[in-house]
Design a protein around this motif. Structure first.
Motif, PDB file in Angstrom:
ATOM      1  N   GLU A 151      45.051  40.078  35.869  1.00  0.00           N
ATOM      2  CA  GLU A 151      44.686  40.729  37.135  1.00  0.00           C
ATOM      3  C   GLU A 151      43.340  41.399  36.965  1.00  0.00           C
ATOM      4  OE1 GLU A 151      46.650  43.674  40.506  1.00  0.00           O
ATOM      5  OE2 GLU A 151      47.831  42.943  38.841  1.00  0.00           O
ATOM      6  N   ARG A 159      44.312  39.932  45.373  1.00  0.00           N
ATOM      7  CA  ARG A 159      44.816  39.065  44.313  1.00  0.00           C
ATOM      8  C   ARG A 159      46.262  38.697  44.607  1.00  0.00           C
ATOM      9  NH1 ARG A 159      41.112  42.386  41.973  1.00  0.00           N
ATOM     10  NH2 ARG A 159      42.513  44.150  42.244  1.00  0.00           N
ATOM     11  N   HIS A 270      46.119  34.554  38.587  1.00  0.00           N
ATOM     12  CA  HIS A 270      46.016  35.051  39.956  1.00  0.00           C
ATOM     13  C   HIS A 270      45.042  34.215  40.777  1.00  0.00           C
ATOM     14  CE1 HIS A 270      48.187  38.954  39.486  1.00  0.00           C
ATOM     15  NE2 HIS A 270      47.922  38.693  38.226  1.00  0.00           N
TER      16      HIS A 270
END
Length: 300
Positions: A151, A159, A270
């Motif tokens: 992340e 995201r 992501h």
């Protein structure tokens, strides 16, 4: 003023049938309603389209000209309508995707392939990028979407979790630990651990190194001079282990294998999109969700 397209389509059916009863039945409306449509069309045009009597219907010169010219005009209008509808659904345009190198073996190609197959009107271009650059590039519009491992921080983006994968280690097939179906973290930490340079992906570098934080003695980390060292000689010779996600299995070089680390948390991949999203961005999100479900990238 241009006539409504419904009346034109009704007229074409009548021009083919040359019979009000059959034309009305084929269209699925009452005959008086069809007659009213044709009279209104003639009034708008200012010319008769048909010569009617009790036995037959014959096209006038104006009617024959209209019957010949309307089909290509309606086809062009249908194409314009479809183009606008596809653009509104995010199925038309140019899509630029940036992906981190560690997602380029499997995840990014799978998403790009699905986007191309599901939306033929999309022109999709994908380029590898340094991981820390992806979120800023999405935020300022240099690319439309990004695929990152971990992340990654960044403002102006959203995201979405695309994939979870088990963490393990790459190691030589002849390495003693390769005999085990799973490797304990402490056992792996007894060998030098090969990690890419932190500047390439600080989030994942920190996440992988944190796995061994509590082991004693502290592990030795080995960073190759080139982030993506093609020879990987230290791995092949059994001198180091390389912490890696399960996707490494799909691109396993000769002489290497992969084993999961027992009790290790998963790594994440992501999809990065701008905070303000267009139909194109929503299309990417929809396709990505469907793909993640079909390929079991996100366990239930």
């Amino acid at each position: 003023m241009a006539p409504d397209t419904v009346s034109l389509r009704y007229f074409l059916v009548l021009a083919q049938e040359l019979n009000f009863t059959r034309a009305a039945a084929r269209i699925g409306i009452a005959q008086p309603a069809l007659s009213a449509r044709i009279r209104r069309l003639e009034a708008e045009l200012g010319a008769s389209l048909l010569v009617r009597n009790t036995r037959s219907v014959v096209l006038t010169t104006a009617g024959a000209a209209l019957a010949e010219s309307v089909p290509p005009a309606l086809a062009a209008l249908d194409r314009a309508w479809d183009t606008a509808r596809n653009a509104g659904a995010g199925e038309l345009g140019t899509l630029r995707i940036g992906y981190s190198l560690s997602t380029g073996a499997e995840t990014a190609p799978a998403l790009v392939d699905r986007l191309i197959r599901s939306s033929p009107g999309l022109e999709v271009g994908a380029v590898p990028m340094a991981t820390p650059e992806i979120s800023p590039a999405v935020a300022d519009g240099r690319i439309d979407a990004g695929i990152t491992r971990g992340e990654q921080p960044g403002r102006g983006v959203r995201r979405f979790l695309l994939r979870r994968e088990r963490v393990g280690v790459q190691l030589a097939q002849h390495h003693p630990l390769a005999e085990h179906p799973e490797i304990e973290i402490a056992d792996a930490a007894a060998y030098p651990l090969r990690l890419p340079d932190r500047t390439a992906n600080p989030v994942v570098h920190d996440q992988l190194s944190a796995l061994f934080r509590d082991t004693r003695p502290h592990p030795r980390f080995h960073t190759p001079a080139v982030s993506f060292d093609m020879s990987q000689r230290d791995l092949r010779d059994g001198l180091t282990l390389a912490p890696a996600g399960e996707a490494a299995v799909t691109t396993q070089p000769a002489g290497l294998t992969w084993r999961p680390l027992q009790g290790a948390p998963s790594l994440t991949i992501h999809l990065v999109l701008p905070r303000e999203q267009s139909p194109l961005h929503r299309r990417i999100r929809t396709v990505a969700k469907t793909l993640a479900h079909e390929l079991h990238w996100l366990p239930d």
